[in-house]
Design a protein around this motif. Structure first.
Motif, PDB file in Angstrom:
ATOM      1  N   THR A 170      45.159  22.281  77.812  1.00  0.00           N
ATOM      2  CA  THR A 170      44.513  21.443  76.966  1.00  0.00           C
ATOM      3  C   THR A 170      43.133  21.385  76.920  1.00  0.00           C
ATOM      4  O   THR A 170      42.134  21.466  76.207  1.00  0.00           O
ATOM      5  N   HIS A 171      42.476  21.492  78.411  1.00  0.00           N
ATOM      6  CA  HIS A 171      41.243  21.582  78.714  1.00  0.00           C
ATOM      7  C   HIS A 171      40.449  22.785  78.045  1.00  0.00           C
ATOM      8  O   HIS A 171      39.362  22.798  77.560  1.00  0.00           O
ATOM      9  N   GLY A 174      39.819  22.694  74.701  1.00  0.00           N
ATOM     10  CA  GLY A 174      38.955  21.855  74.308  1.00  0.00           C
ATOM     11  C   GLY A 174      37.535  22.534  74.479  1.00  0.00           C
ATOM     12  O   GLY A 174      36.723  22.373  73.743  1.00  0.00           O
ATOM     13  N   LEU A 175      37.510  23.310  75.601  1.00  0.00           N
ATOM     14  CA  LEU A 175      36.209  23.978  76.026  1.00  0.00           C
ATOM     15  C   LEU A 175      36.001  25.080  75.001  1.00  0.00           C
ATOM     16  O   LEU A 175      34.951  25.382  74.460  1.00  0.00           O
ATOM     17  N   THR A 178      34.483  23.681  71.672  1.00  0.00           N
ATOM     18  CA  THR A 178      33.273  23.196  71.967  1.00  0.00           C
ATOM     19  C   THR A 178      32.408  24.586  71.753  1.00  0.00           C
ATOM     20  O   THR A 178      31.203  24.564  71.032  1.00  0.00           O
ATOM     21  N   GLN A 194      31.342  28.640  82.520  1.00  0.00           N
ATOM     22  CA  GLN A 194      31.929  27.500  82.144  1.00  0.00           C
ATOM     23  C   GLN A 194      33.484  27.877  82.025  1.00  0.00           C
ATOM     24  O   GLN A 194      34.412  26.973  82.286  1.00  0.00           O
ATOM     25  N   TRP A 198      38.653  27.526  84.264  1.00  0.00           N
ATOM     26  CA  TRP A 198      39.830  27.259  83.298  1.00  0.00           C
ATOM     27  C   TRP A 198      40.721  28.818  83.535  1.00  0.00           C
ATOM     28  O   TRP A 198      41.920  28.596  83.282  1.00  0.00           O
TER      29      TRP A 198
END
Lengths: 414, 219
Positions: A170-171, A174-175, A178, A194, A198
């Protein structure tokens, strides 16, 4: 493991039910729409903490219960285990918070509050449904869900890895979204920085999930192959192929490409196939993500991992999803379920509870008798039927018999 | 029904906006102030006014303070070679209570959480790097890191303690910062994970207990 008592309150069409079980076989007879399936689903809900048809948990609560001051549904069971002399009390209560509010799930084991992670695996069950055929001819999502529910009951470690994987994904998604909005370049050091954490977490948990699935499918294949031979009168060789979304490193890339297109007769393992561990797999996962970073950013989504896995059924080398007849597909699904029972017994040291919902009516004589043979020697099986004659008099004589009518269950008076 | 006097309803509404306070508590608080000594109400009013007027964020560590730089950053007794990085101002209080830490702080005001759209640029990460660098305004954390490589030997900072929460967002933040700092040769440490003091071994969940075992120390 033995389910000795079941208690339902406002569960689907059951207002109130208390039922005791004795002996290894229990048979429920009833017309359609009386509550046979709901009964088995209640037990399976307690075993897996998930509703069977991926319906919302709201639908579990009897709609009549909405007139109650506080709408709720409760499933509770007493389970006898080999491990402990003290019976195990399992309970799930769904209750509504406030007027029109969301339903809240409360899980208790022996009276104290627990997480669903603690509940799953306490009472293991395998559910046979007429729509099991979907495992063969349905979408890949159905097959992944099937593998997950089976493995979560077997291994707590798997449950944990899977839930961590989903959280990380999920994270990560999201990244990636973005980054897509920022038109980020995949080779930018900032992008790599970044994503690093993850990627690391996604591959760590994802590899654990895939390694376990890979191993489980091999285990299932062994048992399912044998069952399928019996069910098909020795005519069909069933094979199960685990199809990950990238080459896990246990075969050459050329073989992997052939496997995806189903042109691979035999996998030539480049290493010991049985010993594919999460640690061996993770570098391949990492490399895949690194080489496809641009594509993933463009998609704004994680494109590789266990959420893209599939499972293929082959009979004599033919893909059953595309080429199988209904009968072949049904047989393969039944072989798979029987194999699951066996694999679960081996993995946990105790046979699971068998729940068979109106399965007999779909099967011919050979398959019926194979299934009934498989039921011999299991500690407990609960079966439903619309017609007593689906079962032989000998079978009925050995079973505890009930009739189901309008959400009430009565012992059959002889 | 007779409506309440306007100043009373106004106060009730104001209390009602606070976290954890519902309509009933809001009216109880309002009536209490209405009936009690005027001094109590006035004290509260001044406190509220000063809360906004007299507090600010420390320009060095970004903690809430009444002066800039804050008392901790201005204290000459504290070890300037040590910076503890935390998510929220409350975390500073928690670490201060231990009386074990004598360095400085850096408050990030959050943690990386891509699912909520929070990235490193929304946190005080660039400020942390600038602090170590004590130089020009960097445009991005990565650029700051690059230019910092050259100057690091002039920096007095020797160690960064990452004290973000041990959940996935906190770990992501810690990992991101450590990746930026590692190439500079600054020592980067993370708080240890393990068992709570006064806890019971049998009630510890297996992940915590596993971490505690992995990080066991010589006696």
């Amino acid at each position: 493991m033995y389910l000795s008592h079941l208690s339902l309150t406002h569960f689907r069409n059951y207002q109130k039910l208390e039922i005791d079980f004795s002996g290894p076989l229990t048979l429920f007879q009833g017309e359609n729409a009386q509550g046979k399936t709901n009964l088995l689903e209640a037990i399976y809900y307690l075993a897996t903490s998930k509703p069977v048809h991926a319906q919302t948990e709201r639908e579990i609560v009897d709609w009549l219960a909405e007139d109650e001051p506080i709408p709720f549904a409760r499933v509770a069971a007493t389970v006898l285990t080999d491990a402990s002399r003290r019976p195990l009390e399992l309970e799930i209560v769904l209750s509504q918070r406030g007027e029109g509010g969301a339903f809240q799930k409360q899980i208790k084991i022996n009276g104290s509050n627990k997480r669903s992670l603690d509940l799953v695996g306490q009472m293991r069950a395998v559910l046979f449904l007429p729509e099991d055929i979907k495992l063969v001819d349905g979408s890949p999502g159905e097959r992944r869900r099937y593998l997950d529910i089976a493995l979560c009951q077997i291994s707590r470690e798997y449950t944990r890895s899977l839930s961590q994987f989903q959280k990380v994904m999920t994270h990560r998604n999201g990244l990636l979204k973005t980054l897509r909005e920022q038109n980020a370049r995949p080779n930018d050091a900032n992008v790599a920085g970044q994503l690093a954490f993850w990627d690391e977490q996604l591959t760590a948990h994802g590899s654990a999930v895939m390694a376990r699935r890979h191993q489980f499918v091999q285990q299932l294949e062994q048992c399912a192959h044998q069952r399928h031979l019996e069910l098909s009168d020795e005519r069909e060789q069933l094979a199960l192929q685990y199809l990950p979304s990238f080459n896990l490193g246990n075969m050459s890339d050329a073989d992997y490409a052939r496997l995806k297109e189903n042109r691979l007769d035999r996998i030539e393992p480049v290493q010991d196939n049985n010993g594919l561990t999460a640690e061996q797999l993770q570098p391949h996962f990492m490399a895949k993500l690194a080489s496809r970073r641009g594509r993933e950013i463009a998609a704004g989504n994680t494109l590789y991992g266990p959420h893209r896995d599939d499972l293929r059924f082959l009979a004599n080398g033919r893909d059953l999803r595309t080429y199988g007849s209904r009968g072949q597909q049904r047989t393969a699904a039944l072989s798979l379920k029987l194999a699951e029972v066996q694999a679960m017994t081996v993995a946990t040291g105790a046979a699971p509870l068998l729940l068979l919902d109106d399965v007999m009516s779909e099967l011919d004589a050979v398959r019926r008798s194979t299934l009934l043979t498989a039921l011999e020697g299991v500690p407990q099986a609960l079966l439903t039927t619309t017609d007593w004659d689906d079962f032989t008099p000998e079978f009925r004589a050995r079973a505890q018999l009930f009739t189901v009518a309008k959400g009430a269950i009565l012992p059959l008076s002889a | 029904m007779q409506p309440l006097a306007e100043p009373v309803t106004k106060l009730i509404d104001a209390f009602g906006q606070l976290p954890g306070i519902g309509p009933k508590t809001a009216s109880r608080l309002a009536y209490f102030l209405l009936r009690s000594d005027a001094a109590i109400a006035l004290n509260l009013a001044t406190a509220l006014q000063e809360l906004k007027e007299k507090t600010l964020f420390c320009s060095v560590c970004h903690n809430i303070a009444d002066q800039d730089p804050c008392a901790i950053c201005a204290n000459a007794q504290r070890d300037r070679s040590l910076i503890c990085v935390v998510e929220e101002p409350l975390d500073v209080q928690a670490i201060e209570r231990t009386r074990e830490f004598h360095g400085l702080y850096h408050v990030l005001h959050g943690a990386i959480s891509p699912a909520d759209g929070i990235g490193p640029d929304d946190l005080k990460v660039a400020e942390l790097l600038r602090r170590i660098q004590q130089g020009a305004q960097p445009a991005s954390p990565e650029q700051a890191a690059a230019s910092l490589l050259a100057q690091v030997h002039t920096s007095e900072v020797r160690e960064i303690v990452l004290a973000t929460n041990p959940n996935i967002e906190g770990e992501a933040t810690a990992m991101y910062i450590s990746r930026l700092l590692k190439p500079m040769g600054i020592r980067v440490t993370r708080l240890a994970r393990g068992l709570p003091v006064g806890g019971d071994l049998e009630y510890a969940d297996e992940v915590t207990l596993g971490r505690a075992l992995a990080g066991r120390s010589e006696m």
